[in-house]
Design a protein around this motif. Structure first.
Motif, PDB file in Angstrom:
ATOM      1  N   LYS A   1      39.791 -14.782-104.226  1.00  0.00           N
ATOM      2  CA  LYS A   1      40.981 -15.616-104.343  1.00  0.00           C
ATOM      3  C   LYS A   1      40.779 -16.908-103.566  1.00  0.00           C
ATOM      4  CE  LYS A   1      44.157 -11.694-104.760  1.00  0.00           C
ATOM      5  NZ  LYS A   1      45.338 -10.997-104.180  1.00  0.00           N
ATOM      6  N   MET A   2      41.324 -17.980-104.126  1.00  0.00           N
ATOM      7  CA  MET A   2      41.321 -19.276-103.449  1.00  0.00           C
ATOM      8  C   MET A   2      42.771 -19.679-103.215  1.00  0.00           C
ATOM      9  SD  MET A   2      39.930 -22.967-104.787  1.00  0.00           S
ATOM     10  CE  MET A   2      40.236 -24.456-103.830  1.00  0.00           C
ATOM     11  N   ASN A   3      43.164 -19.709-101.944  1.00  0.00           N
ATOM     12  CA  ASN A   3      44.558 -20.027-101.594  1.00  0.00           C
ATOM     13  C   ASN A   3      45.531 -19.115-102.350  1.00  0.00           C
ATOM     14  OD1 ASN A   3      43.666 -22.145 -99.913  1.00  0.00           O
ATOM     15  ND2 ASN A   3      43.679 -23.586-101.633  1.00  0.00           N
ATOM     16  N   THR A   4      45.232 -17.807-102.330  1.00  0.00           N
ATOM     17  CA  THR A   4      46.027 -16.738-102.962  1.00  0.00           C
ATOM     18  C   THR A   4      45.987 -16.781-104.488  1.00  0.00           C
ATOM     19  OG1 THR A   4      48.132 -17.952-103.021  1.00  0.00           O
ATOM     20  CG2 THR A   4      47.593 -16.781-100.972  1.00  0.00           C
ATOM     21  N   VAL A   5      45.205 -17.680-105.086  1.00  0.00           N
ATOM     22  CA  VAL A   5      45.086 -17.757-106.549  1.00  0.00           C
ATOM     23  C   VAL A   5      43.817 -17.019-106.966  1.00  0.00           C
ATOM     24  CG1 VAL A   5      44.837 -19.279-108.541  1.00  0.00           C
ATOM     25  CG2 VAL A   5      46.319 -19.943-106.634  1.00  0.00           C
ATOM     26  N   LEU A   6      43.937 -16.072-107.887  1.00  0.00           N
ATOM     27  CA  LEU A   6      42.797 -15.281-108.334  1.00  0.00           C
ATOM     28  C   LEU A   6      41.827 -16.157-109.127  1.00  0.00           C
ATOM     29  CD1 LEU A   6      41.563 -12.409-108.574  1.00  0.00           C
ATOM     30  CD2 LEU A   6      42.791 -12.207-110.758  1.00  0.00           C
ATOM     31  N   ILE A   7      40.543 -16.134-108.715  1.00  0.00           N
ATOM     32  CA  ILE A   7      39.532 -16.918-109.441  1.00  0.00           C
ATOM     33  C   ILE A   7      38.449 -16.022-110.045  1.00  0.00           C
ATOM     34  CG2 ILE A   7      39.897 -19.068-108.176  1.00  0.00           C
ATOM     35  CD1 ILE A   7      37.611 -18.334-106.338  1.00  0.00           C
ATOM     36  N   PHE A   8      38.182 -14.847-109.434  1.00  0.00           N
ATOM     37  CA  PHE A   8      37.204 -13.909-109.986  1.00  0.00           C
ATOM     38  C   PHE A   8      37.731 -12.489-109.828  1.00  0.00           C
ATOM     39  CE2 PHE A   8      34.245 -17.437-109.244  1.00  0.00           C
ATOM     40  CZ  PHE A   8      33.542 -17.436-110.434  1.00  0.00           C
ATOM     41  N   SER A   9      37.403 -11.660-110.823  1.00  0.00           N
ATOM     42  CA  SER A   9      37.733 -10.244-110.767  1.00  0.00           C
ATOM     43  C   SER A   9      36.585  -9.464-111.405  1.00  0.00           C
ATOM     44  CB  SER A   9      39.049  -9.965-111.509  1.00  0.00           C
ATOM     45  OG  SER A   9      39.335  -8.581-111.493  1.00  0.00           O
ATOM     46  N   PHE A  10      36.155  -8.409-110.703  1.00  0.00           N
ATOM     47  CA  PHE A  10      35.005  -7.639-111.183  1.00  0.00           C
ATOM     48  C   PHE A  10      35.272  -6.150-111.025  1.00  0.00           C
ATOM     49  CE2 PHE A  10      31.096  -5.365-109.985  1.00  0.00           C
ATOM     50  CZ  PHE A  10      30.389  -5.493-111.170  1.00  0.00           C
ATOM     51  N   ARG A  11      34.958  -5.381-112.091  1.00  0.00           N
ATOM     52  CA  ARG A  11      35.006  -3.923-112.079  1.00  0.00           C
ATOM     53  C   ARG A  11      33.669  -3.385-112.566  1.00  0.00           C
ATOM     54  NH1 ARG A  11      39.958  -1.188-111.965  1.00  0.00           N
ATOM     55  NH2 ARG A  11      41.792  -2.546-111.872  1.00  0.00           N
ATOM     56  N   PRO A  12      33.203  -2.290-111.975  1.00  0.00           N
ATOM     57  CA  PRO A  12      31.945  -1.706-112.454  1.00  0.00           C
ATOM     58  C   PRO A  12      32.026  -1.343-113.944  1.00  0.00           C
ATOM     59  CG  PRO A  12      32.585  -0.739-110.359  1.00  0.00           C
ATOM     60  CD  PRO A  12      33.741  -1.569-110.813  1.00  0.00           C
ATOM     61  N   LYS A  13      30.937  -1.583-114.642  1.00  0.00           N
ATOM     62  CA  LYS A  13      30.811  -1.286-116.072  1.00  0.00           C
ATOM     63  C   LYS A  13      31.736  -2.148-116.925  1.00  0.00           C
ATOM     64  CE  LYS A  13      29.478   3.522-115.228  1.00  0.00           C
ATOM     65  NZ  LYS A  13      29.759   4.959-115.529  1.00  0.00           N
ATOM     66  N   GLU A  14      32.240  -3.238-116.337  1.00  0.00           N
ATOM     67  CA  GLU A  14      33.055  -4.180-117.100  1.00  0.00           C
ATOM     68  C   GLU A  14      32.527  -5.589-116.858  1.00  0.00           C
ATOM     69  OE1 GLU A  14      37.198  -3.879-116.387  1.00  0.00           O
ATOM     70  OE2 GLU A  14      37.318  -1.723-116.841  1.00  0.00           O
ATOM     71  N   SER A  15      32.849  -6.484-117.758  1.00  0.00           N
ATOM     72  CA  SER A  15      32.389  -7.863-117.621  1.00  0.00           C
ATOM     73  C   SER A  15      33.170  -8.588-116.533  1.00  0.00           C
ATOM     74  CB  SER A  15      32.545  -8.602-118.958  1.00  0.00           C
ATOM     75  OG  SER A  15      33.912  -8.609-119.345  1.00  0.00           O
ATOM     76  N   LEU A  16      32.530  -9.585-115.966  1.00  0.00           N
ATOM     77  CA  LEU A  16      33.146 -10.375-114.901  1.00  0.00           C
ATOM     78  C   LEU A  16      34.226 -11.275-115.483  1.00  0.00           C
ATOM     79  CD1 LEU A  16      33.100 -11.376-111.920  1.00  0.00           C
ATOM     80  CD2 LEU A  16      31.435 -13.088-112.666  1.00  0.00           C
ATOM     81  N   HIS A  17      35.394 -11.253-114.860  1.00  0.00           N
ATOM     82  CA  HIS A  17      36.487 -12.119-115.296  1.00  0.00           C
ATOM     83  C   HIS A  17      36.493 -13.378-114.440  1.00  0.00           C
ATOM     84  CE1 HIS A  17      40.399 -13.545-116.568  1.00  0.00           C
ATOM     85  NE2 HIS A  17      40.790 -13.569-115.299  1.00  0.00           N
ATOM     86  N   LYS A  18      36.410 -14.537-115.097  1.00  0.00           N
ATOM     87  CA  LYS A  18      36.409 -15.832-114.422  1.00  0.00           C
ATOM     88  C   LYS A  18      37.632 -16.617-114.870  1.00  0.00           C
ATOM     89  CE  LYS A  18      33.393 -19.843-113.603  1.00  0.00           C
ATOM     90  NZ  LYS A  18      32.068 -20.454-113.909  1.00  0.00           N
ATOM     91  N   SER A  19      38.446 -17.035-113.916  1.00  0.00           N
ATOM     92  CA  SER A  19      39.698 -17.713-114.245  1.00  0.00           C
ATOM     93  C   SER A  19      39.448 -19.162-114.648  1.00  0.00           C
ATOM     94  CB  SER A  19      40.656 -17.656-113.051  1.00  0.00           C
ATOM     95  OG  SER A  19      40.146 -18.444-111.989  1.00  0.00           O
ATOM     96  N   GLU A  20      40.477 -19.771-115.224  1.00  0.00           N
ATOM     97  CA  GLU A  20      40.395 -21.174-115.613  1.00  0.00           C
ATOM     98  C   GLU A  20      40.249 -22.082-114.392  1.00  0.00           C
ATOM     99  OE1 GLU A  20      40.138 -22.374-118.616  1.00  0.00           O
ATOM    100  OE2 GLU A  20      40.210 -20.363-119.495  1.00  0.00           O
ATOM    101  N   GLU A  21      40.847 -21.671-113.276  1.00  0.00           N
ATOM    102  CA  GLU A  21      40.733 -22.463-112.047  1.00  0.00           C
ATOM    103  C   GLU A  21      39.287 -22.498-111.566  1.00  0.00           C
ATOM    104  OE1 GLU A  21      42.386 -24.755-108.833  1.00  0.00           O
ATOM    105  OE2 GLU A  21      43.062 -24.200-110.846  1.00  0.00           O
TER     106      GLU A  21
END
Length: 216
Positions: A58-78
């Motif tokens: 998180k950057m300043n409480t805003v989610l920018i990346f999320s990762f779970r095993p066996k799943e693709s990496l989620h990258k936010s628009e920010e």
């Protein structure tokens, strides 16, 4: 008073030591400063032996990346807008190729496992490119100001200690001057009591008159 002077001297010594330590101590490990245009890497310094459920940045409480095993990496628009990536060679680390003022802020790496949630925080500060001439001037000013401040603090401490010592000496001299008078007064009282106990009466003074008689 002497104990107070010693106590004050110890406190001032401790205060000066803390000032010197604060001036010359390095910044904390989770604070990072970079110049505009330079790269920056923020590590997720969390060691866990349990199974990873989810990892987020998180950057300043805003989610920018999320990762779970066996799943693709989620990258936010920010993250896309700021051109922030996650390193493949360094697990869970954020990589910024060329930092800008917009990258400045607080970053939090949060790891969720079966044992609970743990997090690692970073504060990224961005500074303008240093000009060699200005940098030299700042170094000269710091080299002059810091010793002067330390000398002023030391002088103030010595002045306070000198005044405390002087006041203590004056109090001692006053006490020594008052003691003889008290002793003389006590001796006079003791003599009067002894005379009264023994029934001693002081004879009246007499003078001889001009006619040859004795006059009391």
């Amino acid at each position: 008073m002497e104990d107070f002077s010693k106590y004050l001297g110890i406190n001032w010594t401790f205060f000066l030591t803390c000032c010197m330590f604060w001036i010359f101590s390095p910044a904390e490990g989770n604070n990072i400063s970079r110049e505009v245009g330079s790269p920056a890497i923020l590590h997720c310094n969390i060691i866990s032996n349990s199974t990873l459920n989810q990892l987020t940045w998180k950057m300043n409480t805003v989610l920018i990346f999320s990762f779970r095993p066996k799943e693709s990496l989620h990258k936010s628009e920010e993250a896309k807008r700021l051109n922030i990536n996650m390193s493949e060679s360094r697990p869970y680390a954020l990589v910024i190729e060329r930092v800008q003022k917009s990258h400045e802020g607080n970053y939090t790496c949060e790891i969720s496992t079966v044992l609970g949630v743990d997090e690692c925080k970073w504060e990224l500060k961005i500074t303008e490119e240093a000009v060699p001439g200005n940098l030299n001037k700042l170094m000269i000013v710091a080299a002059v100001v810091v010793p002067c401040v330390c000398c002023l603090i030391l002088i103030l401490a010595l002045i306070i200690l000198y005044r405390c010592h002087k006041q203590h000496a004056e109090n001692c001299s006053r006490t020594s001057e008052m003691q003889p008078e008290e002793v003389i007064y006590e001796n006079c009282l003791e003599n009067d009591v002894i005379r009264q106990q023994h029934g001693y009466i002081q004879p009246l003074p007499f003078t001889r008159s001009r006619r040859g008689g004795v006059q009391y």
